[in-house]
Design an enzyme around this catalytic site. Structure first.
Site, PDB file in Angstrom:
ATOM      1  N   HIS A   1       0.823  -1.207   0.000  1.00 49.48           N
ATOM      2  CA  HIS A   1       0.000   0.000   0.000  1.00 49.48           C
ATOM      3  C   HIS A   1       0.854   1.251   0.000  1.00 49.48           C
ATOM      4  CE1 HIS A   1      -3.646  -2.361   1.401  1.00 49.48           C
ATOM      5  NE2 HIS A   1      -3.959  -1.774   0.271  1.00 49.48           N
TER       6      HIS A   1
ATOM      7  N   GLU B   1      15.921   7.590 -33.779  1.00 45.89           N
ATOM      8  CA  GLU B   1      16.551   7.084 -32.555  1.00 45.89           C
ATOM      9  C   GLU B   1      17.946   6.543 -32.826  1.00 45.89           C
ATOM     10  OE1 GLU B   1      13.296   5.334 -29.736  1.00 45.89           O
ATOM     11  OE2 GLU B   1      13.113   4.353 -31.687  1.00 45.89           O
TER      12      GLU B   1
ATOM     13  N   ASP C   1      17.044   6.867 -26.833  1.00 48.19           N
ATOM     14  CA  ASP C   1      17.812   5.902 -27.623  1.00 48.19           C
ATOM     15  C   ASP C   1      18.861   6.596 -28.480  1.00 48.19           C
ATOM     16  OD1 ASP C   1      17.019   3.289 -26.939  1.00 48.19           O
ATOM     17  OD2 ASP C   1      15.055   3.671 -27.822  1.00 48.19           O
TER      18      ASP C   1
ATOM     19  N   CYS D   1      10.391  13.392 -28.340  1.00 50.34           N
ATOM     20  CA  CYS D   1       9.554  12.709 -27.354  1.00 50.34           C
ATOM     21  C   CYS D   1      10.383  11.923 -26.359  1.00 50.34           C
ATOM     22  CB  CYS D   1       8.532  11.801 -28.037  1.00 50.34           C
ATOM     23  SG  CYS D   1       9.291  10.495 -29.014  1.00 50.34           S
TER      24      CYS D   1
HETATM   25  C1  PEP Z   1      13.322   7.395 -26.841  1.00 47.93           C
HETATM   26  O1  PEP Z   1      14.080   6.471 -27.146  1.00 47.93           O
HETATM   27  O2  PEP Z   1      13.708   8.552 -26.602  1.00 47.93           O
HETATM   28  C2  PEP Z   1      11.885   7.152 -26.763  1.00 47.93           C
HETATM   29  C3  PEP Z   1      11.045   8.140 -26.595  1.00 47.93           C
HETATM   30  O3  PEP Z   1      11.461   5.864 -26.805  1.00 47.93           O
HETATM   31  P1  PEP Z   1      11.562   4.857 -25.559  1.00 47.93           P
HETATM   32  O4  PEP Z   1      12.074   5.642 -24.376  1.00 47.93           O
HETATM   33  O5  PEP Z   1      10.206   4.318 -25.347  1.00 47.93           O
HETATM   34  O6  PEP Z   1      12.546   3.859 -26.053  1.00 47.93           O
HETATM   35 MG    MG Z   2      13.254   4.655 -27.920  1.00 48.44          MG
END
Ligand code: PEP
Ligand code: MG
Length: 850
Positions: A484, A706, A730, A777
């Site tokens: 919890h 990536e 990545d 991202c």
């Molecule tokens: C990344 O590699 O920056 C990415 C957004 O993908 P993940 O972190 O899911 O590998």
């Molecule tokens: Mg990635």
């Protein structure tokens, strides 16, 4: 529909049991009447008793729209009243009196009736209801026979699912399954050789004893079998709406937390808000201590990070639990009745106190306080304590202690996650004993200043009480990721590290820095680190529009892993979704999800952003996120292996099914869906993916950048896709050749590394030349200091964990386009990561004070 009459001596008991039962079916489809109590006395105090006329009236009331009525009774004379009611009633609807336990029977009967059971089935369900408890506590009574009729001959459709929610199949999930079966003959079996249960049977489902990580085979037969399977499988996949953790064995040890970063940023854990990784915890090592036995400043203690985020504050210890009451005292027979009354009064007082606190709480905290309240009013606990006083002369306090201990032992014997619930019983025990002895309640001390709570373990009620207080982080020596403490800490947004050996050796008042992402507790950190942790802990609200000081828009989007995340992101006013990690919907699945299942999962996310952009990434299985159905081999170097888009080389069907599901989900919702592929290295891969996606009916297609290769080929890649999104986690890993899961190499996995910045710059320039969008991202998008640089490098959107939106938005709004470009130039010219940070800081200090 079968109606149910609950006959009880106590109106309050009847209503409370009904409330509990209706929660199981959320009020849907149940026809229940309570005939309880024998009116009130002159002062309005309820009189305990039963009234045959009231029972007959309840039966007649239900007779109008029910095919049969089941009557459940609490104690002996209730049975007499029910029998008499059969004589007195006016209607002739079939009525059955159930020899069933009152509370469990009512729950099972309500669920069975709501699932469309006939009178025989509902009655059998009620009568079998004690089986779940008997089985769970390992009592020797035989578990009742399967109550579902045997299945007719013919092909059953089957599906395998994984129990994802931390608590396993407890009553609420079982009730949801029963409801979702919708009258279809559905059976569940725990694999490999567990028992089978009919989906409509609450008690049988509980007897399955299914825990998180267990695999279940669901089979359905007859009309709408496929629909029922879909509905039930979707419930499992969603973890029954309960917080889910990464499952053991899926190897997802580090990719799932909301990193706020403390300035060192290792590029991992770009958040989805679904919890934190459950990778193997470090070996516990007792920290060094000074002469007085306290942990010394400068030490870093390690445990398991179970709730992400960073916080620094002084340590407060949980008030110690109560000492064991003396077992050698024998109470004189003449005084035993008074001791029994003391136990009864104390349990009522504790239950009332917990009820009041639950009324002030919401969400999971409320559920946990309610569960504690139910333990405090558990009739078996009370009966055991009463018996110990009356037969053996135990004091009230000692009797409660011993009664609780036998319940604890039973739970501990079950092991695993159920054993983690022992803390619930101990907590209630200590509260009851404190009331009996007139002591202060044990628990969390109150403070004016922010503090980090350190304890051996926390009771659920303590943890639930932390919301809205001054506690900023939790550290415990015991506890697991599903305790919890972990669940509540996540729901309250408090960073938490559990399993920290020696934590209680940290002196009260000592400043500690708790990092819930890395699972570390730094004792006596320097001021700079404390300041940055404190700054990171303050959530800045986002106004819903990313733009620079001169009004140039730059969309601020959210990273999500499922429908719950998407709702949270929409609440945080994200402008859309920049990365939907679809693999998070299917972690731990051993078989590939069907197109229909996928459509359901994807629509859950799209529905949270009507009319807004949602960028969906196709399955990025492999490396740190292996999926058993996609990654078949053990690879020497999984990060460099068949992961992401490369899986389509072996299993093209997997990709085509996903694209089809995405097109169907997009057609069914109004979100503006864009689809991108992960782990692309060549122009051919990008072109082939774009062709397949468009062929499946996707309008806007992109890829993630990536790999350094994709970054260097950005110009050519833009000729075949509509947009790109930089996965900087990545990209940094592959550019610096440094495993992103190794915190030791965190300095290399840094988006401020000049080589990474220059690759981002090349992609930004290619995007500008092509007039196409370039998103980021990866974790870099959540760094407010980097946002102006990325904007200056040509990035057109940033996608991040929702709680980073406010800070990044504020950082952007403080600078104009010209400053962004100058910051980008300064970053590109720097030879090292630290020089880049410094140079950018110098450029922006003039314009924004960053
Ligand atoms: C990344 O590699 O920056 C990415 C957004 O993908 P993940 O972190 O899911 O590998
Ligand atoms: Mg990635």
């Amino acid at each position: 529909m079968i109606g149910i009459v609950a006959v009880s001596h106590s109106a309050r008991l009847g209503e409370a049991a009904l409330e509990l039962a209706l929660q199981m079916v959320q009020g849907a489809g149940a026809r229940v009447r309570v005939a309880a109590g024998a009116g009130t006395d002159a002062d309005g105090t309820p009189i305990l008793g039963t009234d045959a006329l009231a029972v007959a009236g309840a039966i007649d009331e239900l007779a109008g729209d029910c095919d049969g009525v089941l009557v459940l009774m609490d104690l002996g004379s209730a049975v007499l009243s029910a029998e008499l009611a059969l004589e007195l009633r006016l209607s002739d609807v079939p009525v059955r009196l159930a020899p069933a336990p009152f509370v469990e029977g009512l729950l099972a009967a309500v669920v069975s009736a709501a699932a469309g059971g006939d009178l025989d089935t509902v009655a059998a369900e009620a009568s079998a209801a004690l089986g779940a408890k008997t089985g769970q506590l390992g009592a020797e009574e035989p578990v009742p026979e399967q109550v579902a009729p045997s299945r007719p001959a013919g092909d059953a459709q089957t599906r395998r699912v994984l129990v994802r929610n931390p608590q396993g199949l407890h009553a609420r999930p079982a009730a949801l399954i029963a409801e979702a079966s919708g009258g279809v003959d559905v059976r569940l079996r725990r694999l490999p050789d567990g028992p089978e249960a009919a989906a409509a049977s609450l008690s049988r489902l509980l007897i399955l004893g299914a825990r998180q990580g267990d695999e279940i085979e669901i089979s359905a037969h007859g009309a709408d079998a496929a629909g029922a399977l879909d509905r039930i499988a979707a419930l499992f996949d969603d973890g029954f709406g309960e917080a889910t953790d990464s499952l053991p064995g899926n190897g997802n040890g580090n990719g799932n937390g909301n990193g706020t970063g403390t300035g060192t940023g290792n590029g991992n854990g770009n958040g989805t808000g679904t919890g934190v990784g459950t990778g193997s915890a470090p070996e516990p090592v007792a920290p060094p201590r000074d002469a007085a036995g306290a942990v010394t400043a400068g030490d870093v203690l390690r445990g398991r990070g179970v709730s992400p985020g960073v916080a620094a504050a002084s340590v407060v210890h949980l008030a110690p639990s109560l000492p064991e009451p003396d077992g050698g005292v024998v109470v004189a027979e003449s005084e035993r009745a008074a001791e029994v009354s003391a136990v009864e009064r104390a349990t009522v007082a504790v239950a009332e106190h917990l009820r009041a606190r639950s009324a002030e709480s919401t969400g999971e905290a409320r559920e946990i306080l309610d569960a504690a309240r139910l333990i405090a009013s558990d009739p078996e606990l009370l009966a055991d304590a009463r018996a110990l006083v009356l037969s053996q002369g135990r004091t009230a306090a000692r009797a409660v202690w011993e009664a609780a201990r036998s319940h604890e032992t039973a739970l501990e014997a079950l092991g695993g996650r159920i054993a983690e619930r022992v803390a619930d019983i101990r907590d209630v025990r200590d509260r009851v004993i404190a009331v009996i002895l007139g002591l202060d309640l044990p628990g969390v001390p109150e403070r004016e200043e922010p503090f980090v709570l350190v304890a051996v373990d926390l009771s659920p009620a303590d943890t639930a009480a932390l919301g809205g207080g001054r506690c900023v982080a939790l550290v415990t020596e015991q506890g697991g990721p599903t305790s919890h403490t972990a669940i509540i800490a996540r729901s309250l947004g408090l960073p938490a590290v559990v399993g920290v050996t020696g934590a209680t050796g940290i002196r009260e008042g000592e400043i500690v820095l708790v990092d819930g992402d890395r699972g570390t507790v730094e004792v006596g950190p320097d001021e700079e680190r404390v300041a940055s942790a404190r700054a990171a802990a303050v959530v800045v609200e986002f106004d819903g529009q990313g733009r620079s000081a001169d009004g140039h828009p730059l969309a601020l989007l959210a990273n999500v892993g499922g429908a719950a995340d998407a709702l949270a992101a929409a609440e945080a006013r994200a402008e859309g979704v920049g990365l939907f990690r679809t693999e998070f919907c299917f972690l731990g699945r051993t078989d590939a999800p069907s197109v229909d299942e996928q459509v359901i999962a994807y629509r859950g996310v799209l529905a949270a952003f009507p009319g807004r952009k949602v960028v969906v990434r196709t399955l990025d299985a492999g490396s740190d996120k292996p999926l058993p159905f996609a990654n078949v081999d053990d690879e020497e170097n999984p990060a460099l292996g068949v992961r992401g888009l490369r899986i389509a080389r072996r299993s093209p069907r997997l990709l085509d099914d996903q694209l089809r599901a995405l097109a169907l989900a997009a057609a069914a919702e109004s979100a503006l869906v864009e689809v991108m592929a992960p782990m692309v290295a060549t122009v051919e891969e990008a072109a082939e993916f774009a062709e397949r996606a468009r062929g499946a009916g996707i309008d806007r297609v992109g890829i993630m950048i990536e790999t350094p290769s994709a970054a260097l080929l950005a110009t050519e890649i833009f000729e075949v896709v509509d947009f790109v999104s930089l996965g900087t986690n990545d990209l940094a890993q592959y550019t610096l050749a440094a495993d992103r899961l190794l915190s030791e190499l965190g300095d290399l996995n840094d988006p401020w590394q000049p080589a990474v910045l220059r690759l981002i710059g090349a992609v930004g320039a290619a995007g500008r030349a092509a007039g196409k969008p370039v998103g980021v991202c990866g974790e870099a998008a959540a760094d407010p200091a980097l946002a102006p640089v990325l904007a200056g490098l040509g990035v057109t959107s940033l996608s991040m964990a929702p709680r980073a939106l406010g800070r990044v938005g504020a950082a952007l709004a403080a600078v104009d386009q010209d400053a962004c470009r100058r910051a980008a130039d300064a970053a590109l010219a720097a030879p090292t990561a630290s020089a880049a940070r410094e140079a950018v800081g110098a450029v922006l200090a003039d314009v924004s004070g960053l």
